[in-house]
Design an enzyme around this catalytic site. Structure first.
Site, PDB file in Angstrom:
ATOM      1  N   ASP A 120     -48.419 -25.912   2.873  1.00 35.57           N
ATOM      2  CA  ASP A 120     -48.162 -26.081   1.434  1.00 35.57           C
ATOM      3  C   ASP A 120     -47.432 -24.903   0.797  1.00 35.57           C
ATOM      4  O   ASP A 120     -47.399 -24.779  -0.426  1.00 35.57           O
ATOM      5  CB  ASP A 120     -49.484 -26.314   0.695  1.00 35.57           C
ATOM      6  CG  ASP A 120     -50.479 -25.177   0.888  1.00 35.57           C
ATOM      7  OD1 ASP A 120     -50.216 -24.267   1.703  1.00 35.57           O
ATOM      8  OD2 ASP A 120     -51.531 -25.192   0.222  1.00 35.57           O
ATOM      9  N   GLU A 121     -46.802 -24.057   1.607  1.00 35.59           N
ATOM     10  CA  GLU A 121     -46.195 -22.837   1.062  1.00 35.59           C
ATOM     11  C   GLU A 121     -44.947 -22.476   1.864  1.00 35.59           C
ATOM     12  O   GLU A 121     -44.923 -22.624   3.088  1.00 35.59           O
ATOM     13  CB  GLU A 121     -47.219 -21.699   1.132  1.00 35.59           C
ATOM     14  CG  GLU A 121     -46.806 -20.421   0.465  1.00 35.59           C
ATOM     15  CD  GLU A 121     -47.904 -19.356   0.540  1.00 35.59           C
ATOM     16  OE1 GLU A 121     -47.684 -18.265  -0.001  1.00 35.59           O
ATOM     17  OE2 GLU A 121     -48.961 -19.615   1.158  1.00 35.59           O
TER      18      GLU A 121
END
Length: 397
Positions: A106-107
């Site tokens: 998610d990054e």
């Protein structure tokens, strides 16, 4: 040379797992959602922003989280769904630049310096990405735009949740000096405690400590790192991922396990799963490692390097079982993991220990297993010793 244009973007999906659950089930919006394992032994993998005022955070035991927030809804981890959404979002990133460096599911960092002439400046690109991600997935991004990776990450944290923060070179000093020194990469609890003895609480305080003093305290590399970070210097490039460095699986038990037969069954299952993942990625590795976390949270790892690379589950299991036998077995075990690394291409492999017929037979066996699993699912074919009465286990981590 340290560049001054804000062409680096850091993107962080807000409360990703929990946000996916709330998006997929609108009835959960506005509710206190925790994604994790069981109530008794699980940990918080993600939590919605509605739980943050109660002190809930990732990594906290769910039992403890429920003491602070007893009406929170506990949901199981749906990793396949999260990966599906993540892949969709990373495809959006890739449509803006080839320089995408994933940090996690998610990054990510993006370097858009090669895209600005066509798509506008980095801030404009970041805004477009935020809008496209929300439009296609319904999820919110916190985004930071800055001249380097460290500053971009700090900028995105400044904008949480759902923010877009631009940090230009002429604002770096004013931005940095008021931050707690704990916000800098590489400043953990131990370093914070040591710096506090020197009167260092903020980045401005750290800037007053000379380079020689930092090198004397932390060594050449760490001292230089602290000195540079305090001044907003970060020369690392955005690096798209290359070949994987390791493939592994691990499992946390619902109840601590001391029975050696149960542990060997788990090793067999984990080794079989690792072998399948290696073949899926067309990889073979020479180093097999196991990871053990005991009931007192002491963690140990052991490794052994084979003379030739393998992706064959039984080979991985035999070595993993031997490594487990070398460990202290008087304590109960909370977590068990198997990893294979030190990958080699087929042409790099040393001569095979078996003859060509045996090698071909093993390869055909693995190909057949993978074909069946690809059509009918991972559980359609498993080692025979795992069939009778396996006890209830926790989710993979």
């Amino acid at each position: 040379m340290e560049k001054n244009t804000p062409d680096i973007i850091h993107l962080d999906l807000d409360a990703f797992y929990a946000s996916v659950e709330q998006h997929d089930n609108p009835e959960l919006r506005g509710r206190k959602v925790i994604v994790g394992g069981s109530r008794e032994r699980g940990v918080v993998c993600a939590c919605s922003y509605d739980t943050r005022p109660f002190g809930i955070r990732s990594g906290m035991a769910i039992r403890e989280a429920l003491r602070f927030c007893p009406d929170a809804l506990i949901l199981p981890v749906r990793m396949n769904r999260y990966r599906e959404v993540s892949q969709q979002i990373f495809q959006i990133y890739a449509s803006y630049t080839d320089l995408v460096e994933p940090l996690s599911i998610d990054e990510a960092f993006l370097d858009v310096s090669g895209s600005t002439s066509l798509l506008g400046d980095a801030f404009t690109i970041a805004k477009k990405i935020k809008e496209e991600v929300r439009g296609k997935t319904g999820l919110a991004l916190s985004v930071g735009v800055a001249p380097n990776k460290m500053l971009a990450k700090l900028a995105s944290e400044q904008g949480k949740p759902d923010g877009l923060y631009l940090l230009t070179a002429n604002r770096v000093d004013d931005f940095l000096t008021t931050l707690p020194v704990a916000n800098l990469w590489g400043v953990g609890r131990k370093t914070q405690k040591q710096l506090r003895l020197l009167g260092v609480e903020t980045v401005a305080d750290l800037r007053r400590i000379g380079f020689d003093t930092l090198v004397r305290m932390y060594g050449e590399n760490s001292g230089r790192h602290l000195y540079d970070m305090a001044r907003g210097i970060d020369k690392r490039h955005v690096e798209p991922p290359g070949r994987a460095k390791s493939v592994g699986r691990e499992r946390t038990f619902d109840c601590d396990v001391k029975c050696h037969e149960v542990l060997e069954q788990e090793l067999l299952l984990l080794s079989d799963q690792v072998g399948s993942r290696l073949r899926e990625k067309d990889l073979k590795g020479r180093t097999v490692s196991i990871k053990v976390k005991y009931d007192d949270f002491q963690t140990l790892t052991r490794s052994f390097t084979l003379p030739q690379a393998t992706s064959h589950g039984p080979d991985i299991y035999r070595l993993a079982r031997r490594l487990l036998g070398d460990l202290e077995n008087r304590k109960a075990i909370r977590l068990l993991g198997v990893t294979v690394s030190h990958f080699e291409s087929e042409e790099d492999n040393q001569p095979w220990l078996f003859n060509d017929d045996q090698k071909g037979l093993l390869c055909r066996l693995d190909e057949g297993i993978d074909k069946i699993r690809g059509k009918y699912g991972d559980q359609s074919i498993i080692p025979g010793s795992l069939l009778p009465g396996r006890g209830k286990k926790s989710n993979d981590r």
